[in-house]
Enzyme design. Structure first.
Site, short mmCIF file in Angstrom:
data_model
loop_
_atom_site.label_atom_id
_atom_site.label_comp_id
_atom_site.label_asym_id
_atom_site.label_seq_id
_atom_site.Cartn_x
_atom_site.Cartn_y
_atom_site.Cartn_z
N LYS A 247 -6.67 1.47 -2.76
CA LYS A 247 -6.51 1.32 -1.59
C LYS A 247 -6.71 1.69 -0.60
CE LYS A 247 -5.07 -1.60 1.35
NZ LYS A 247 -5.93 -2.85 1.71
N CYS B 129 -2.57 -1.50 9.09
CA CYS B 129 -3.07 -0.78 8.25
C CYS B 129 -4.22 0.02 8.23
CB CYS B 129 -4.28 -1.56 7.03
SG CYS B 129 -3.33 -2.78 6.50
N ALA C 48 -8.11 -9.65 4.61
CA ALA C 48 -8.33 -8.88 5.57
C ALA C 48 -7.16 -9.81 6.66
CB ALA C 48 -10.19 -8.73 6.61
N THR D 26 0.76 -1.27 -0.61
CA THR D 26 -0.28 0.19 0.63
C THR D 26 1.04 1.03 0.23
OG1 THR D 26 -1.71 -0.99 1.01
CG2 THR D 26 -1.44 1.08 1.37
N1 LIG Z 1 -0.90 -7.23 6.50
C1 LIG Z 1 -2.10 -6.66 5.91
O1 LIG Z 1 -3.06 -6.90 6.27
C2 LIG Z 1 -2.06 -6.28 4.54
C3 LIG Z 1 -3.62 -6.05 3.73
C4 LIG Z 1 -3.13 -5.30 2.14
C5 LIG Z 1 -2.48 -4.68 2.38
N2 LIG Z 1 -1.05 -4.26 2.97
C6 LIG Z 1 -0.13 -3.59 2.56
O2 LIG Z 1 0.98 -4.69 2.22
C7 LIG Z 1 2.36 -3.77 2.53
C8 LIG Z 1 3.48 -5.28 3.09
O3 LIG Z 1 2.78 -5.70 4.44
P1 LIG Z 1 2.81 -6.75 5.47
O4 LIG Z 1 1.91 -6.79 6.16
O5 LIG Z 1 2.67 -7.64 4.53
O6 LIG Z 1 4.17 -6.29 6.32
P2 LIG Z 1 5.50 -6.91 7.24
O7 LIG Z 1 6.10 -6.07 7.17
O8 LIG Z 1 4.70 -7.97 7.58
O9 LIG Z 1 6.32 -7.57 5.73
C9 LIG Z 1 7.28 -7.36 5.25
C10 LIG Z 1 8.62 -8.28 4.51
O10 LIG Z 1 9.38 -7.39 3.27
C11 LIG Z 1 10.70 -7.80 4.00
N3 LIG Z 1 11.98 -6.51 3.26
C12 LIG Z 1 11.58 -5.38 3.53
N4 LIG Z 1 12.33 -4.91 2.43
C13 LIG Z 1 13.12 -5.64 2.24
C14 LIG Z 1 13.95 -6.02 1.48
N5 LIG Z 1 14.37 -4.70 -0.09
N6 LIG Z 1 13.84 -6.94 -0.21
C15 LIG Z 1 13.49 -8.49 0.20
N7 LIG Z 1 12.50 -8.33 1.31
C16 LIG Z 1 12.46 -7.21 2.45
C17 LIG Z 1 10.64 -7.12 5.24
O11 LIG Z 1 11.78 -8.14 5.86
C18 LIG Z 1 9.48 -8.15 5.65
O12 LIG Z 1 9.23 -9.59 5.75
C19 LIG Z 1 2.07 -2.71 3.35
O13 LIG Z 1 2.54 -2.16 2.61
C20 LIG Z 1 1.30 -2.78 4.13
O14 LIG Z 1 0.48 -1.48 4.17
C21 LIG Z 1 -1.26 -5.51 4.36
O1 LIG Z 2 -17.04 -3.44 12.37
C1 LIG Z 2 -15.67 -3.95 12.91
C2 LIG Z 2 -14.81 -4.03 12.20
C3 LIG Z 2 -12.92 -4.19 12.28
N1 LIG Z 2 -12.90 -3.52 13.78
C4 LIG Z 2 -11.45 -3.83 14.29
O2 LIG Z 2 -10.74 -2.80 13.05
C5 LIG Z 2 -9.46 -3.23 12.67
C6 LIG Z 2 -9.44 -3.77 11.29
O3 LIG Z 2 -10.02 -5.18 11.55
P1 LIG Z 2 -9.95 -5.91 10.13
O4 LIG Z 2 -10.31 -4.92 8.91
O5 LIG Z 2 -11.05 -6.83 9.58
O6 LIG Z 2 -8.74 -6.43 10.04
P2 LIG Z 2 -6.67 -5.43 8.92
O7 LIG Z 2 -6.80 -6.79 8.77
O8 LIG Z 2 -6.82 -4.67 9.51
O9 LIG Z 2 -7.81 -5.25 7.24
C7 LIG Z 2 -7.90 -3.77 7.01
O10 LIG Z 2 -6.35 -3.67 6.56
C8 LIG Z 2 -6.05 -4.01 5.34
C9 LIG Z 2 -5.06 -3.33 5.31
O11 LIG Z 2 -5.09 -2.87 3.97
C10 LIG Z 2 -7.01 -4.14 4.47
O12 LIG Z 2 -6.15 -5.52 3.37
C11 LIG Z 2 -8.43 -5.29 4.48
O13 LIG Z 2 -9.25 -4.84 3.69
C12 LIG Z 2 -8.71 -4.26 5.69
O14 LIG Z 2 -9.92 -4.56 6.33
C13 LIG Z 2 -9.71 -4.45 13.56
O15 LIG Z 2 -9.02 -4.12 15.43
C14 LIG Z 2 -11.26 -4.91 14.61
O16 LIG Z 2 -11.44 -5.01 15.82
C15 LIG Z 2 -13.92 -3.28 14.15
O17 LIG Z 2 -14.07 -2.53 15.92
N2 LIG Z 2 -15.29 -3.06 14.40
#
Ligand SMILES: NC(=O)c1ccc[n+]([C@@H]2O[C@H](COP(=O)([O-])OP(=O)(O)OC[C@H]3O[C@@H](n4cnc5c(N)ncnc54)[C@H](O)[C@@H]3O)[C@@H](O)[C@H]2O)c1
Ligand SMILES: O=c1ccn([C@@H]2O[C@H](COP(=O)(O)OP(=O)(O)O[C@H]3O[C@H](CO)[C@@H](O)[C@H](O)[C@H]3O)[C@@H](O)[C@H]2O)c(=O)[nH]1
EC number: 1.1.1.22
Length: 475
Positions: free
Chosen positions: A224, A280, A168, A135
């Site tokens: 996003k 996020c 999520a 993101t």
């Molecule tokens: N966690 C979620 O639910 C979620 C959902 C949607 C989008 N995102 C987005 O996706 C991205 C990644 O999130 P995440 O939660 O997976 O992060 P994370 O910290 O779990 O994983 C990122 C990984 O990238 C590695 N890394 C960093 N720089 C590197 C490089 N140059 N070469 C190789 N590896 C490298 C790190 O060591 C780490 O293991 C973020 O931008 C986040 O906002 C996260």
């Molecule tokens: O009705 C609700 C729904 C969620 N939550 C809280 O909100 C936070 C985020 O929850 P959720 O969105 O389910 O989990 P994430 O893994 O953070 O996912 C969000 O963030 C991700 C990273 O960008 C996106 O990809 C997803 O679409 C988006 O839902 C948590 O603390 C939940 O407990 C509430 O309090 N009330």
């Protein structure tokens, strides 16, 4: 050595985290004709992905990884090797909020994106489709292009796509198996559109074509941030109403049910809580606010900032309610936090509301008991030792005790605080817990998880977010 299989294509994912790991494991299981390599600079993380104890807990993930690991799915620290051999490279590295410098506390830190791009440019010996999976702020693809083109060998092209991830945590595998939509943004040039089609063909192995949406790069990047802002806004909206419910005698669950029945509003994401957490929402809204400020859109920035302001307010309100109920002091009291993860079905604690609550109770010299079914002791100690949360590990070890089950954590406690909505907390034997607690025994339900009237029959004093106290109106 056996000759390499004739793969239809090779995919590399840079970043083996919460997104890269599950996303590309699902691509591997759904596209057995592609070789998928997930790479990371962190050797411990890669070793864990190659072990029986995966580095993240996500329902269903083990089965997916076991089904294709070392067949067409590979976890490796050989970043360069995977870049060289792949046609499509996902960049799925972390983009945390900047901690210092320009935009500190607001802007996204793009250091890891930049270093991944520099690496790709340095080692690539053929043209690549580079997919922005992380993101990022709107127009990051432009910076990626500039870095890639300035540092690559002659004759190599890079087509950059935006393909944000909407999974999520806790439901990542079901989200990835049946996404509401897959978004692919590209430049609207013949080459950009061809790259877009190549990535759409990968997803089309299991995602219906009408759910694969294509658009221009900047719309995709902004969509996003917009999706997360709107989701978080719903939670802050219902949480702001929860304060009004507590003050008037209305019940926030009833209000959410009533308004959610309007098909224009819908029932999802209207569960009041102690606050939203996770890596996020806050990060991405602050990123959006910073973007608006940089573009001199002050009113727009202020509008979205309020979502985060209300989230902080909600945590403080909950703490004030707890302290007030506990006769205006928690010093030396045993406060038991049930749940430390930011939501159920994950071991992730990033921005978890429980961290802020634990900080407050530590500041007040309470004895804090903590139990969470999936978060490791090391993670809890690390989170609470962070600067700004405590003075360090010594203070944490003095004030925090971590337990292996809810019953021992609750023993002799003055109060239970439900921080995470784990299903197992609903099934606990509260009669037994009541007997083991100090009296009066309090439960503060920050997740509207428990049946307050049943608990009151046992003898508990119960305070629930968004529901008035017995002492106030409505009872
Ligand atoms: N966690 C979620 O639910 C979620 C959902 C949607 C989008 N995102 C987005 O996706 C991205 C990644 O999130 P995440 O939660 O997976 O992060 P994370 O910290 O779990 O994983 C990122 C990984 O990238 C590695 N890394 C960093 N720089 C590197 C490089 N140059 N070469 C190789 N590896 C490298 C790190 O060591 C780490 O293991 C973020 O931008 C986040 O906002 C996260
Ligand atoms: O009705 C609700 C729904 C969620 N939550 C809280 O909100 C936070 C985020 O929850 P959720 O969105 O389910 O989990 P994430 O893994 O953070 O996912 C969000 O963030 C991700 C990273 O960008 C996106 O990809 C997803 O679409 C988006 O839902 C948590 O603390 C939940 O407990 C509430 O309090 N009330």
């Amino acid at each position: 050595m056996a000759p390499e299989k004739n793969w239809k294509g090779k995919i590399c994912c840079i970043g083996a985290g919460y997104v890269g790991g599950p996303t590309c494991s699902v691509i591997a299981i759904k596209c057995p004709d592609y070789k998928v390599s997930i790479v990371d600079v962190n050797p411990h993380r890669i070793a864990a992905w190659n072990s029986d104890d995966l580095p993240i807990y996500e329902p269903g993930l083990d089965d997916v990884v076991k089904a294709c690991r070392n067949r067409n799915l590979f976890f490796t620290t050989d970043v360069d090797g995977a870049i060289v051999e792949s046609d499509i490279i996902f960049v799925s590295v972390n983009t945390p909020t900047k901690k210092h410098g320009l935009g500190s506390g607001m802007a996204a830190d793009l250091t890891y994106i930049e270093s991944a791009c520099r690496r790709i440019a340095q080692v690539a010996t053929s043209s690549k489709i580079v997919v922005e999976k992380s993101t990022v702020p709107c127009r990051t693809a432009e910076s990626m292009r500039a870095i890639l083109e300035a540092n690559s060998r002659n004759g190599i092209r890079f087509d950059i796509l935006s393909n944000p991830e909407f999974l999520a945590e806790g439901t990542a595998i079901t989200d990835l198996f049946g996404p509401d939509r897959v978004l692919i943004g590209s430049l609207q040039t013949p080459e950009g559109l061809a790259a877009q089609k190549a990535l759409a063909d990968v997803y089309a192995h299991w995602v219906p074509r009408d759910r694969i949406i294509t658009m221009n790069l900047w719309s995709s990047e902004l969509s996003k941030l917009a999706a997360n802002a709107l989701l978080a806004q719903r939670i802050s909206s219902i949480n702001s109403l929860s304060a009004l419910c507590e003050a008037t005698g209305a019940d926030v669950d009833e209000v959410a049910f009533a308004v959610g029945k309007d098909s224009r509003i819908g029932p999802k994401f209207l569960k009041a809580s102690v606050a939203f957490g996770g890596s996020c929402f806050q990060k991405d809204i602050l990123n959006l606010v910073y973007l608006c400020e940089s573009l001199h859109l002050k009113e727009v920035a202020e509008y979205w900032r309020q979502v985060v302001v209300i989230n902080e307010y909600q945590k403080q309100r909950f703490v004030r309610r707890i302290v007030h109920a506990l006769f205006d002091t928690v010093t030396s009291k045993k406060i038991c936090l049930l749940g430390f993860a930011f939501k159920k079905n994950t071991g992730d604690t990033r921005e978890s509301a429980a961290i802020g609550l634990a900080k407050y109770f530590m500041d007040e010299d309470a004895n804090v008991h903590i139990y969470d079914p999936k978060v490791t002791d090391e993670q809890i100690l690390m989170d609470l030792s962070e600067p700004g949360i405590s003075s360090g590990i010594e203070e944490v070890k003095k004030k925090i005790t971590i337990f292996k089950d809810a019953y021992s954590a609750a023993e002799d406690a003055d109060a239970l605080v439900i921080c995470t909505e784990w299903d197992e907390f609903k099934a606990l034997d509260y009669q037994t817990i009541y007997q083991a607690m100090k009296k009066p025994a309090f439960i503060f339900d920050g997740r509207l998880l428990l049946d307050a009237s049943e608990l009151r029959k046992i003898g508990f004093k119960v305070e629930t977010i968004g529901k008035p106290s017995p002492a106030t109106r409505g009872y």
